[in-house]
Design a protein around this motif. Structure first.
Motif, mmCIF file in Angstrom:
data_model
loop_
_atom_site.group_PDB
_atom_site.id
_atom_site.type_symbol
_atom_site.label_atom_id
_atom_site.label_comp_id
_atom_site.label_asym_id
_atom_site.label_seq_id
_atom_site.Cartn_x
_atom_site.Cartn_y
_atom_site.Cartn_z
ATOM 1 N N THR A 92 0.828 -1.202 0.000
ATOM 2 C CA THR A 92 0.000 0.000 0.000
ATOM 3 C C THR A 92 0.865 1.255 0.000
ATOM 4 O O THR A 92 2.058 1.207 0.340
ATOM 5 C CB THR A 92 -0.909 0.026 1.241
ATOM 6 N N PRO A 93 0.268 2.415 -0.345
ATOM 7 C CA PRO A 93 1.013 3.661 -0.182
ATOM 8 C C PRO A 93 1.488 3.876 1.247
ATOM 9 O O PRO A 93 2.576 4.405 1.480
ATOM 10 C CB PRO A 93 0.000 4.732 -0.602
ATOM 11 N N ALA A 94 0.686 3.437 2.210
ATOM 12 C CA ALA A 94 1.053 3.654 3.613
ATOM 13 C C ALA A 94 2.311 2.898 4.001
ATOM 14 O O ALA A 94 3.079 3.363 4.861
ATOM 15 C CB ALA A 94 -0.111 3.244 4.520
ATOM 16 N N ASN A 95 2.548 1.723 3.414
ATOM 17 C CA ASN A 95 3.783 0.999 3.723
ATOM 18 C C ASN A 95 4.816 1.123 2.600
ATOM 19 O O ASN A 95 5.778 0.354 2.549
ATOM 20 C CB ASN A 95 3.503 -0.466 4.077
ATOM 21 N N ASN A 96 4.609 2.121 1.708
ATOM 22 C CA ASN A 96 5.535 2.398 0.607
ATOM 23 C C ASN A 96 5.721 1.171 -0.278
ATOM 24 O O ASN A 96 6.794 0.925 -0.803
ATOM 25 C CB ASN A 96 6.886 2.916 1.112
ATOM 26 N N TYR A 144 -1.699 -8.111 -3.795
ATOM 27 C CA TYR A 144 -2.638 -7.029 -3.516
ATOM 28 C C TYR A 144 -1.834 -5.739 -3.513
ATOM 29 O O TYR A 144 -0.944 -5.557 -2.683
ATOM 30 C CB TYR A 144 -3.278 -7.279 -2.155
ATOM 31 N N VAL A 145 -2.127 -4.841 -4.453
ATOM 32 C CA VAL A 145 -1.405 -3.577 -4.567
ATOM 33 C C VAL A 145 -2.426 -2.443 -4.571
ATOM 34 O O VAL A 145 -3.271 -2.356 -5.466
ATOM 35 C CB VAL A 145 -0.556 -3.527 -5.848
ATOM 36 N N GLN A 146 -2.358 -1.589 -3.552
ATOM 37 C CA GLN A 146 -3.226 -0.413 -3.495
ATOM 38 C C GLN A 146 -2.572 0.737 -4.245
ATOM 39 O O GLN A 146 -1.366 0.983 -4.114
ATOM 40 C CB GLN A 146 -3.479 -0.010 -2.046
ATOM 41 N N LEU A 147 -3.366 1.449 -5.047
ATOM 42 C CA LEU A 147 -2.877 2.587 -5.794
ATOM 43 C C LEU A 147 -3.119 3.878 -5.023
ATOM 44 O O LEU A 147 -4.067 3.978 -4.240
ATOM 45 C CB LEU A 147 -3.569 2.668 -7.157
ATOM 46 N N ASN A 148 -2.277 4.868 -5.270
ATOM 47 C CA ASN A 148 -2.495 6.198 -4.698
ATOM 48 C C ASN A 148 -3.766 6.824 -5.270
ATOM 49 O O ASN A 148 -4.059 6.661 -6.464
ATOM 50 C CB ASN A 148 -1.325 7.107 -5.048
ATOM 51 N N ALA A 176 -3.830 8.908 0.699
ATOM 52 C CA ALA A 176 -2.907 9.245 -0.391
ATOM 53 C C ALA A 176 -1.538 9.510 0.186
ATOM 54 O O ALA A 176 -1.321 10.511 0.852
ATOM 55 C CB ALA A 176 -3.405 10.474 -1.140
ATOM 56 N N ALA A 177 -0.617 8.595 -0.041
ATOM 57 C CA ALA A 177 0.748 8.778 0.437
ATOM 58 C C ALA A 177 1.524 9.605 -0.568
ATOM 59 O O ALA A 177 1.027 9.946 -1.641
ATOM 60 C CB ALA A 177 1.411 7.423 0.651
#
Length: 632
Positions: free
Chosen positions: A281-285, A514-518, A604-605
């Motif tokens: 995720t953006p949160a974990n870069n 599983y990949v989260q997008l910004n 949004a990271a």
């Protein structure tokens, strides 16, 4: 890099254009947290994967299934999710304990297996015994281009077999959409041995040298070194574990770095722990963390001397983030020890644990102490939900989850479906089809319905058919009706997700990610919203090219999944560019239509930079300092 000779005919929707607006599930559930028996798989589901939104492809070992094809028992089928019917498929060669993966052009590849057999799994010694008409599958390379019209079939490419025989090989898709094929053994068996071991790897499509290369790691981890658990890391290296060992493998330079020992239990076959990479995720870069739950604490000298059916399964769970640290982190224990459990990533970021047993290990045989033929007993019918973001001590729960009525032991599989339900099938710990043993051949198919299944699903429009690595962002539109009475709150709890469901076999979903997008958002004057979404982070090692499933998740409720192409749709080096900066968060005034205020979106990271590849490499090097950097 050459392309595959039997590549998938990519639909035009993958090349350009915008996909249709999403809708709602068409299948009626039996209630939140319940299982429903929906059909018959035709062949026992030793291996399975979702090929299109409507088709699951199932592969068995060669055995006397009642489903027939070309005048012999079938060991492959196509399962239709719309009406729960099956089409027999002729897979030609013996797929017993093969491996599989998704190539970057959308073709599924299945490799290796066993020699040709007759009834009871016995080797065919002359053609008069060839009752199943199966070919030797040990060198085999098979391709499938999935379809929805019933016209596609497995292609067994006899002109391009592997260089060596492989039983229990692991496949992992790489940054260019090719696959690396790792390990296995030469001619089968419960666990490996020095004379049967295949401690090598090769690539598909075959590279210029076309040879298999020795992997020292597989020479030092006998006997439980089959189906080595393998993940491509954002650093571009591979993390592997088998038996009690781990390593980071720089496959580009053929350099192996010893990792820490696996704590508490053997997680690979036959220990067969539940395992997966956690959401990136953006949160974990977009950092890769793997979790392992269950397994067995058998030592290398115990596998052939122990009455393994009596061994209690481990309840331990551990995590590791190899690009960041060289140590394992203790996780919550399972409520019960478990072997052969499947971890299935859900679109809401939680992980469903299903299948498995409390006693014994994977495998079967004619031993006097086996339960029938099974090396395991005491199936666990109660599933669990795992929340990787919950505080320690509260990550596992069975609240609201009903138990299954179908025991799932050895050769069971599961996969997520585009509507967010989970497809579960298989179980046959026997050398051939049987209906007389305590744990007999199982063809029943279940669907499990997570709590969100019957909720109204977010509907959006504007999804492009293809995403690249970096570059301009794209916009999605959500109507005001999708956002409830407090659009700001709903949008602050919205995430955009790309998923791969993987190739499921032996408690592994190879390639599951599983990949989260910004994303950020704008609330329009009519209370509709525009989601501004970044494309895939510009590092194909985070998500290799090929088809993936796209979800928008609002307040924990996922949309219906849509298939989308990531990357070029070819097996080749992928282009990556700097991501465009996302707009801030805007709320438009209803009276004037002018915008007011801007702030950072809660989900949004900071924009992922191309330099992150260098960052990951630096972190990797630092984590391997000292003893951890010892070359094997």
């Amino acid at each position: 890099m050459p392309t595959v000779s039997h590549k998938r005919l990519i639909p035009s929707l993958f090349i350009s254009g915008v996909l249709a607006q999403t809708g709602q599930p068409t299948w009626q559930s039996t209630g939140a947290g319940t299982f429903q028996i929906v059909g018959n798989s035709g062949v026992s589901a030793q291996q399975l994967f979702l090929g299109t939104k409507n088709k699951v492809y199932i592969i068995d070992k060669v055995e006397n299934n009642p489903l027939k094809v070309n005048s012999h028992a079938a060991w492959g089928s196509e399962y239709d999710l719309n009406d729960n019917t099956v089409r027999a498929m002729d897979v030609v060669t013996n797929t017993f304990c093969a491996g599989g993966a998704l190539l970057g052009d959308g073709t599924w590849i299945n490799v290796g297996g066993n020699q040709d057999v007759t009834y009871g799994g016995l080797a065919v010694n002359d053609t008069s015994q060839d009752l199943y008409k199966d070919g030797d599958g040990r060198f085999a390379v098979r391709f499938l281009s999935p379809c929805d019209d019933g016209s596609c079939n497995w292609v067994d490419d006899k002109k391009n077999y592997m260089k060596t025989t492989r039983w229990y090989p692991t496949l992992e898709t790489l940054e260019d959409g090719s696959v690396i094929i790792i390990g296995g053994n030469l001619y089968g068996g419960f666990v490996s041995s020095t004379d049967n071991n295949n401690p090598t790897y090769e690539y598909w499509p075959r590279r210029a040298d076309g040879v298999e290369i020795t992997l020292n790691f597989l020479q030092t981890t006998l006997p439980a070194n089959l189906y080595p658990l393998t993940w491509l890391l954002p650093s571009g290296n591979l993390f592997l574990t088998t038996n009690w060992a781990t390593e980071i493998f720089d496959y580009k330079n053929n350099v192996e770095h010893a990792g820490p020992p696996m704590p508490h239990a053997v997680r690979t076959y036959p220990g067969s722990a539940a395992n997966t990479m956690l959401p990136m995720t953006p949160a974990n870069n977009w950092t890769a963390t793997m979790v392992f739950c269950g397994g067995t604490d058998l030592q290398p000298n115990q596998w052939r001397k122990t009455v393994v059916v009596n061994v209690p399964a481990s309840a331990s769970c551990v995590r590791i983030t190899p690009d960041v640290t060289n140590t394992f982190e203790e996780d919550d224990d399972l409520p019960d020890g478990r072997v052969m459990g499947n971890f299935i990533l859900l679109p809401n970021g939680k992980i469903f644990l299903v299948n498995g047993v409390n006693q014994g290990v994977a495998g079967y045989g004619n031993d006097s102490w086996a339960v029938g033929h099974s090396y395991a007993d005491s199936p666990l019918l109660q599933p669990l939900m795992y929340d990787p973001d919950a505080p320690l001590g509260s990550r596992f729960s069975a609240d609201g989850l009903s138990a299954s009525t179908v025991p799932r032991l050895y050769h069971s599989s599961a996969t997520l479906l585009p509507d967010g339900s989970v497809f579960v099938s298989g179980s046959n710990p026997n050398p051939d089809v049987t209906t007389t043993e305590k744990w007999s051949t199982e063809w029943r198919v279940e669907r499990f319905y997570p709590a969100y299944y019957s909720e109204h699903r977010p509907e959006y429009s504007g999804l492009p058919a293809k995403l690249g690595y970096g570059g301009p962002y794209f916009n999605l539109t959500l109507a005001s009706s999708e956002l409830g009475s407090d659009p700001t709150s709903s949008l602050g709890n919205t995430k955009v997700v790309l998923m791969r469901f993987g190739f499921s076999t032996h408690a592994i979903n190879f390639g599951q990610k599983y990949v989260q997008l910004n994303n950020t958002y704008t609330i329009n004057s009519d209370r509709s919203a525009t989601l501004h979404v970044s494309q895939v982070p510009p590092n194909p090692a985070i998500l290799a090219p090929g088809p993936a499933w796209f979800f928008v998740v609002v307040n924990g409720i996922p949309s219906m999944g849509q298939e989308i192409m990531v990357g070029s749709g070819k097996i080749e080096t992928q282009n990556a560019t700097q991501p465009a900066s996302l707009p801030g968060v805007f709320a438009a005034q209803q009276q004037t239509g002018s915008s007011t205020g801007t702030s950072s979106a809660s989900n949004a990271a900071s924009t992922f930079e191309l330099q992150s590849v260098t960052l990951f490499a630096s972190i990797f090097a630092a984590s391997l300092a000292g003893a951890a950097a010892t070359l094997l």
